[in-house]
Design an enzyme around this catalytic site. Structure first.
Site, mmCIF file in Angstrom:
data_model
loop_
_atom_site.group_PDB
_atom_site.id
_atom_site.type_symbol
_atom_site.label_atom_id
_atom_site.label_comp_id
_atom_site.label_asym_id
_atom_site.label_seq_id
_atom_site.Cartn_x
_atom_site.Cartn_y
_atom_site.Cartn_z
ATOM 1 C CG ASP A 200 -0.301 -0.185 2.667
ATOM 2 O OD1 ASP A 200 0.432 0.917 2.751
ATOM 3 O OD2 ASP A 200 -0.372 -1.327 3.101
ATOM 4 C CD GLU B 41 18.546 -22.918 -17.046
ATOM 5 O OE1 GLU B 41 17.596 -23.108 -17.278
ATOM 6 O OE2 GLU B 41 19.502 -23.245 -16.190
#
Ligand code: DGJ
Length: 726
Positions: free
Chosen positions: A536, A613
């Site tokens: 928030d 990777e």
């Protein structure tokens, strides 16, 4: 600079941002009536849209005498109070010491101040005198000396109007606050949709859009934190509003505890919206001379759809809510060991991970849960913030030194608000945890919550933390909180003040975070609550970024990040590439493309990666750094609706000057005999020539004609289109 005007003759307050106008008027019997919030209306005062007629069962103030046309039951009010004839959701409810709850608020006066107000002990948007003005309107109860101050912060260029409220008791007798909403907004006209963001642990902020119907519809939290379940951000939108057109309003609550956001459509089809601290289990006692401050709501109005509104919030949160040196600084690309090892690590293992990560270009190593006390699973150790040197095989400063020696920054995890029953802290201070005397508490993740409303509890944890942080060179701290609060009882407060504890807890949390930030201004703090359980704008005042979700499945993240983007900037969204946690295989480059719409990092064991990777990681980090500015500081466009299962998900970043854009696309599935998909870009300059993969196009062609996407050859394939002005 006059963005707030008071028109004396008409008694109208007129607030203006670049693209919105807000008006209210002092009417009969000193009632403050809401007039208008919407598109700019030039010099007009929207005073003649208020309907005053005699309506059955809608009573009238005593002063109205025989006039039955003026009723608080039907008028759009600026800040409604309980008990005096308005039967809709009220903004304020006070119990006086004689047990009554009737309150009649009357206008008393106003003040206009340069700059933006702040709120003692609470987060608030900040802006300087050239950016903002503040209006303070004082209302007063006509019988008891209670004064209510309505605060309006007008931040013109950002199209933000903030609201907050304080209640002052000037009478001799104490009063009990039972409900203090930060916002009351009456919309007498319009047929609105209610847009909210629901979710759960590992799937936060899912957009819901429903028509506002008669009665009350609401979202909120009683979990002590703003919650995974409902976000304290809601919208009202015109039925036909889309990303690019139509009216909408956003309401973002700068508060991290219990909240309520409710919309009520009344008997005359008027809509009232209220937002504030949840009144359930809320009380606050005000003795003579005391003041209560309610948290802030940031409102944005857009006449041009959701994306305009979102971009106002992005800038406002990034530059006027977040604080400290990191708000506009490049955040380091991090690796966190959590999903790579969980609790099962040693110092050597961490160093091995860090070495691999450093060789791929990762800039920050974060040691997550399990480095302290007796903590090899989640059943013990919380609260004992002493470094487990046996597990690490060295002191924390030695580990930090070694990580720094790899050319990386070093960060650690904390969960300061919680305690395990199996901990020395709990054994010494069982009364510091929330438990109701005589009852067995509800456990969450097998832990209890410390009573952060108490200064002595906070001071102890603060001291324990600083003992560690002062010694080791820590560049980053992840502040986690892994359960909902229950069994609230504060041993340090009397019976009649127990209703204050949930709010005092949040005030305590903010005080702690503020102190921590001031003591370590160079330490980046990332918020977290089991992922995004406390995501928030209040937390973002203290932590520059928040871990968005524990759900790191790339395809689910598309929806989570989509919902999050309505009110929060990309720079606030903690987002990592992980191994495939749900078993769904998503190509490595797609995991990176989605994580790049956030602070970007990795959460896996690099020792388990193939050489190919690792090479990809190097490339991804280089790519992220190349695009960093447009991603973190650019405007954000949701090109597809992630809540609808389309063949592609796409989003776009455009630099403020419109000269650079990055479009990311993820194919949701492979389709045989693919019919082809065109995506229209947004935010470019109509007549500017742009280069897309070496081919030249005018902005207009890209925005109206669009780009044709490549056909997906494998599941969840993704593409980044980098677009630059020629
Ligand atoms: C919940 C967080 O969201 C995770 O990232 C991790 O930090 C764990 N807690 C550790 O307990």
């Amino acid at each position: 600079m006059e963005w707030i005007k008071y028109h004396e003759a008409e008694k109208v307050f007129d607030l203006r941002t670049e693209n919105s106008t807000y008006q209210m008027q002092v009417r009969e019997y000193d009632t403050l009536v809401h007039l208008y919030y919407g598109c700019p209306v030039g010099d007009s005062l929207i005073t003649d849209r208020i309907v005053c007629v005699d309506r059955g069962f809608s009573g009238n103030p005593y002063e109205a005498g025989k006039d039955k046309t003026f009723s608080l039951d039907t008028l759009p009010q600026e800040y409604s109070s309980f008990g005096s004839g308005d039967y809709r959701e009220s903004a304020l409810d006070i119990r006086y010491d004689n047990g009554t709850r009737t309150l009649g608020l009357r206008y008393e006066g106003y003040e206009i101040i340069k700059g933006k107000y702040s709120i003692p002990g609470l987060p608030a948007m900040y802006a300087d005198e050239n950016e903002a003005e503040t209006l303070v309107i004082t209302l007063r109860d006509d019988v008891q000396d209670v004064r209510v101050k309505l605060y309006y912060g007008v931040v013109k260029d950002l199209d933000v109007i903030t609201r907050s409220v304080s209640v002052e008791n000037h009478g001799q007798a104490p009063v009990q606050l039972e409900r203090v909403m930060s916002l009351c907004l009456d919309q007498p006209y319009g047929d609105w949709d209610w847009m909210t963001f629901y979710g759960k642990h590992e799937m936060e902020r899912q957009l819901s859009r429903t028509p506002i119907h008669h009665g009350v519809q609401s979202v909120g939290s009683l979990r002590g934190a703003s919650s995974h379940q409902y976000n304290p951000f809601v919208m009202l939108a015109d039925k036909n509003a889309t990303e690019t057109s139509g009216e909408c309003y956003g309401f973002s609550f700068l508060y991290s505890g219990n909240f309520l956001a409710a919309a009520e459509k009344d008997q005359f089809d008027q809509t009232r919206l209220i937002m504030g601290i949840h009144p359930e289990n809320f009380e606050f006692l005000l003795r003579e001379g005391e003041i209560f401050h309610a948290p802030e709501v940031m409102m944005v109005y857009s006449a041009e759809g959701f994306e305009k509104m979102s971009n106002c919030y992005h800038k406002a949160v990034r530059e006027h809510v977040c604080r400290g040196r990191f708000k506009l600084e490049r955040r380091p690309v991090l690796i966190n060991n959590w999903e790579g090892t969980y609790f099962d690590f040693t110092g050597e293992k961490l160093l091995e991970m860090a070495k691999e990560a450093a060789s791929c270009g990762v800039e920050l190593f974060v040691m997550d849960d399990g480095w302290f006390g007796k903590r090899d699973d989640d059943n013990s150790g919380l609260g004992d913030w002493q470094v487990n040197e046996k597990k690490l095989g060295c002191t924390l400063s030695e580990l930090a030194e070694r990580i720094h020696g790899l050319g990386m920054k070093f960060g650690i995890w904390y969960e300061p608000e919680c305690v395990s029953e199996d901990s020395d802290l709990y054994r010494a201070h069982p009364d510091w945890a929330f438990t109701v005397p005589g009852r067995r508490p509800n456990r969450g993740r097998n832990q209890l919550v410390l009573d952060f409303s108490r200064e002595d509890v906070r001071n102890h944890i603060f001291d324990e933390m600083t003992k560690v942080l002062d010694k080791a060179d820590v560049d980053y701290l992840k502040w986690d909180f892994n359960r909902s609060i229950s069994d609230i009882y504060c041993a340090a407060l009397p019976a009649d003040r127990q209703g204050e504890v949930p709010h005092r807890y949040v005030l305590g949390l903010y005080e702690f975070l503020d102190r921590l930030g001031k003591r370590y201004p160079d330490m980046l703090i990332e918020g977290c609550s089991g992922g995004g359980g406390r995501f928030d704008a209040g937390m973002l005042h203290y932590t520059s970024q928040i871990w968005c979700s524990d759900d790191t499945d790339t395809i689910e993240r598309l929806k989570i990040q989509y919902g999050t983007s309505f009110a929060y900037p990309v720079s606030a969204v903690g987002s990592h590439v992980s191994a495939c946690p749900t078993g769904r295989f998503v190509p490595f480059e797609t995991r990176a493309a989605v994580a790049m719409a956030g602070t970007f990092g990795y959460e896996l064991d690099p020792a388990k990666l193939s050489e190919e990777e690792k090479t990809q990681i190097r490339g991804q980090i280089e790519e992220f750094k190349k695009y960093y500015d447009v991603i973190h500081f650019g405007d954000y466009y949701r090109l597809t609706n992630a809540m609808e299962e389309g063949p592609y998900a796409a989003w776009e970043f455009v630099s403020e000057d419109g000269n650079e854009a990055l479009v990311s696309v993820v194919a949701s599935r492979v389709r045989a005999n693919d019919p082809g998909v065109r995506i229209r870009l947004r935010g470019l300059k109509e007549n500017q020539m742009y280069l897309v993969n070496g081919v030249e196009y005018p902005g207009g062609a890209l925005m109206h004609g669009g780009i044709l996407l490549e056909e997906a050859k494998k599941e969840y394939q993704s593409w980044n289109y980098h677009i630059t002005a020629k």
